[in-house]
Design a protein around this motif. Sequence first.
Motif, PDB file in Angstrom:
ATOM      1  N   PRO A  41     120.793   9.896  16.380  1.00  0.00           N
ATOM      2  CA  PRO A  41     121.695  11.029  16.134  1.00  0.00           C
ATOM      3  C   PRO A  41     121.497  12.182  17.106  1.00  0.00           C
ATOM      4  O   PRO A  41     122.250  13.160  17.056  1.00  0.00           O
ATOM      5  CB  PRO A  41     121.336  11.452  14.712  1.00  0.00           C
ATOM      6  N   HIS A 100     128.748  10.157   3.832  1.00  0.00           N
ATOM      7  CA  HIS A 100     128.140   9.328   4.875  1.00  0.00           C
ATOM      8  C   HIS A 100     128.841   7.977   5.006  1.00  0.00           C
ATOM      9  O   HIS A 100     128.800   7.360   6.082  1.00  0.00           O
ATOM     10  CB  HIS A 100     126.651   9.127   4.586  1.00  0.00           C
ATOM     11  N   ALA A 116     118.808  13.732   7.685  1.00  0.00           N
ATOM     12  CA  ALA A 116     118.867  14.176   9.083  1.00  0.00           C
ATOM     13  C   ALA A 116     117.478  14.276   9.700  1.00  0.00           C
ATOM     14  O   ALA A 116     117.054  15.326  10.173  1.00  0.00           O
ATOM     15  CB  ALA A 116     119.602  15.506   9.181  1.00  0.00           C
ATOM     16  N   THR A 121     120.617  10.495  10.242  1.00  0.00           N
ATOM     17  CA  THR A 121     121.973  11.021  10.212  1.00  0.00           C
ATOM     18  C   THR A 121     122.042  12.286  11.055  1.00  0.00           C
ATOM     19  O   THR A 121     121.021  12.870  11.409  1.00  0.00           O
ATOM     20  CB  THR A 121     122.403  11.348   8.783  1.00  0.00           C
ATOM     21  N   GLU A 177     120.051   5.197   7.627  1.00  0.00           N
ATOM     22  CA  GLU A 177     121.327   5.194   6.911  1.00  0.00           C
ATOM     23  C   GLU A 177     122.195   3.997   7.284  1.00  0.00           C
ATOM     24  O   GLU A 177     122.959   3.493   6.466  1.00  0.00           O
ATOM     25  CB  GLU A 177     122.056   6.517   7.215  1.00  0.00           C
ATOM     26  N   SER A 196     125.646   7.597  13.701  1.00  0.00           N
ATOM     27  CA  SER A 196     125.065   8.010  12.425  1.00  0.00           C
ATOM     28  C   SER A 196     124.166   6.930  11.849  1.00  0.00           C
ATOM     29  O   SER A 196     124.626   5.836  11.515  1.00  0.00           O
ATOM     30  CB  SER A 196     126.174   8.323  11.411  1.00  0.00           C
ATOM     31  N   GLY A 197     122.875   7.240  11.786  1.00  0.00           N
ATOM     32  CA  GLY A 197     121.969   6.442  10.978  1.00  0.00           C
ATOM     33  C   GLY A 197     121.510   5.131  11.554  1.00  0.00           C
ATOM     34  O   GLY A 197     121.161   4.226  10.798  1.00  0.00           O
ATOM     35  N   SER A 217     123.955   4.691   1.889  1.00  0.00           N
ATOM     36  CA  SER A 217     124.697   5.596   1.024  1.00  0.00           C
ATOM     37  C   SER A 217     125.691   4.853   0.145  1.00  0.00           C
ATOM     38  O   SER A 217     125.891   5.207  -1.017  1.00  0.00           O
ATOM     39  CB  SER A 217     125.431   6.640   1.873  1.00  0.00           C
TER      40      SER A 217
END
Length: 779
Positions: free
Chosen positions: A84, A370, A43, A59, A674, A102-103, A680
Amino acid sequence: MNKIYGLLSCFVIALILSSTSCASRRYHSVSSPADYVNPFIGASTSVGAAGTYHGLGKTFPGATTPYGMVQVSPNTVTGGDNSPGYSYEHRSIEGFAFTQMSGVGWYGDLGNFLVMPTIGKLHTIAGKEDGTVTGYRSPYNKSTEIAQAGYYAVDLERYNIRVEATAAPHSGMLRFTFPQSKESRIQIDLARRVGGTAIQQYVRKVDDYSIQGWMHCTPEGGGWGDGDGNADYTVYFYARFDKPLKKHGIWSAEIPDDWKRKRDDVQSIPYQSRVAEAKVWPGRNELEGKHLGVFSEFETSQGEQVNLQVGISFVDMQGAENNFKKEIAGKNFDRVRREARAMWNTQLSKIALKGGTEDQKTIFYTSLYHTMIDPRIFTDVDGRYKGGDNRIHRNEGFTKRTIFSGWDVFRSQFPLQTLINPSLVNDELNSLISLADESGKGYFERWELLNAYSGCMIGNPALSVLADAYVKGIRNYDVSKALTYAINTSKRFGNDSLGYTPGALSISNTLEYAYTDWCIAQLAKGLNKRDTEQVYLAKSQAYRKIFDLEKGWFRPRKSDGSWEEWPENARTKEWYGTIESNPYQQGWFVPHDIPGMIELMGGKEKTLADLTDFFEKTPENMLWNDYYNHANEPVHLVPFLFNHLEAPYLTQKWTRYICDNAYSNTVEGIVGNEDVGQMSAWYVLAASGIHPSCPGSTRFEITSPIFQELSFQLDPNYFSGKRFRIVAHDNSADNIYIQRAVLNGKPYAKNYIDFKDMVAGATLELYMGPNPNKDWGIK
């Protein structure tokens, strides 16, 4: 990727980030997979901590459900490359949005319906973190910040308000614990959007407790790619307060028609000043405008809790209300939180673990978490969705999904989902096919966001996902139409005219197009279309046309057939014929014809020596570099090439090394973006001891698992087996090398396993030791 929004001291950031290793598990013991999820991992968008303009994981730490439409998350910044809306080192919060990405890089999008609890004077602008513009933004107490699967909480220091967030698939909820005050408030910025602004908004009071409305976002308002991503969508909302709207109002900033409204424009002082001076209409019940906000004021006693429940839809206002009523109407905060947690436990339980350290389990289940954010639900509870023709459609046998980060996720994310969530892969292919239908374009988009043909990145990654699904038996879509659209895609973006692709990205484009043409051949083969298969097998050899035998490596080629100039250190020169990489990194990408690649590179011994050097020159911290750059996708299949070079012990060595050094249970625990689950997913597969070297093939490479035992729950609607198990005997941090293997009770000498065996319910046993067994796995 894009511009730096500002450098921060790496030393200061390291001090800030180092305190977060187990923040998600501070208040309860570990008893289920969800307990191991730490949403703070990754994050951070910090350029300083990453040492490069690409930043770190990007993230968000807020509350969501598996593949949910809604993400209720704190937002600390609007400007810059902060997809994010949050970065851990920021010290103040401007609100809590109900949608997030996200990411990703490229400025990002969403971040809509920004809610902020306040006390005292009404401000109509959040203000800037550096203080150059004052507003309702508040510092927050880092020691009170909690992030868990389906839950987030923090204390706002300026107002002494506790904020808690939770979510359902199409809706979300905020709970505010106020101090005693006669001037408490919940205010909502309807114009706010990550990387820009909604260009038009509407709100109306429905009754004494509810409001509804919409926010329309277009490329003129920035967002995805600062407008270049072509995102055009409307977010509809239905919001219910549990305190009556007795003292409410709307504010509206007058934005001149000739003002530009992209990312930098809305962050400029003139624009911010105009919003700060917005006209306020106390008691107004309805308004449409260019920059609106809405608020409700009330008196609170010490410790009084006030709730806000919100349904979200991308279809219409009725859809938002339906989503709200179906999911959270009449439920209190704690119940919604429990249900979100239960959803996560159900999904995360698809892989069960034994062994490993507490940190390794946290990294693993957070990584799995994730991978379960996108591609998210785009369908309302009644089955309706907004199509590529901007009309309303209804699901027919699949759930419409959105956010397909193709260039990233075809490598690990979707191969993982073929094993643990084949119905999602089926949904995504139906979603891409329906988009090609509804838009009238008749080809697959490479990076889809809310129906936008964004054109982001390169290649034809949807073709990889399609071929990989088909050969694994995931076929609940119109396969014949899919093949037609795949061929259309290759004709539109491919190596057709010259047999290779010239230009600034000649290497990357040619190699990726060659691979996805091979993917078309696999689908044609399955459909018994032999002529088509042969055409595309021939096209898949295009990689040979950009290999310079004199230089011994891939080289960008001009449209007249001549080579681009070969600069000093050409192989490690970033952007030399490649995208977000260099020729040394991109050049290993011939997954569909590894023997042919090895032959071009001078044979097994020469290639093995070069590949070994590639890894040995990689820095220990695994951050952005010129060699094995795990921070970005082009190299993600490369560690598994050692299995094809009769040196599987080196695949085992380096995948363990990457797992140990590129991932950690900290905020900076993902070394690169990400990218919507890809980073992930690589960890989940590699840490499990398996990973494809060529999506579109049923071959999974075997490598060194981190855990003593893993059990994959299989979907009975797709596969005959109940579970696929991997058991690593005598596994430890020292015993990283496979000594021998047993498959279903019989000795096994191959360094790969077929997907068909896995999903039939196989048990793969690996016997581990501290020294390489160079004889195992080379037959």
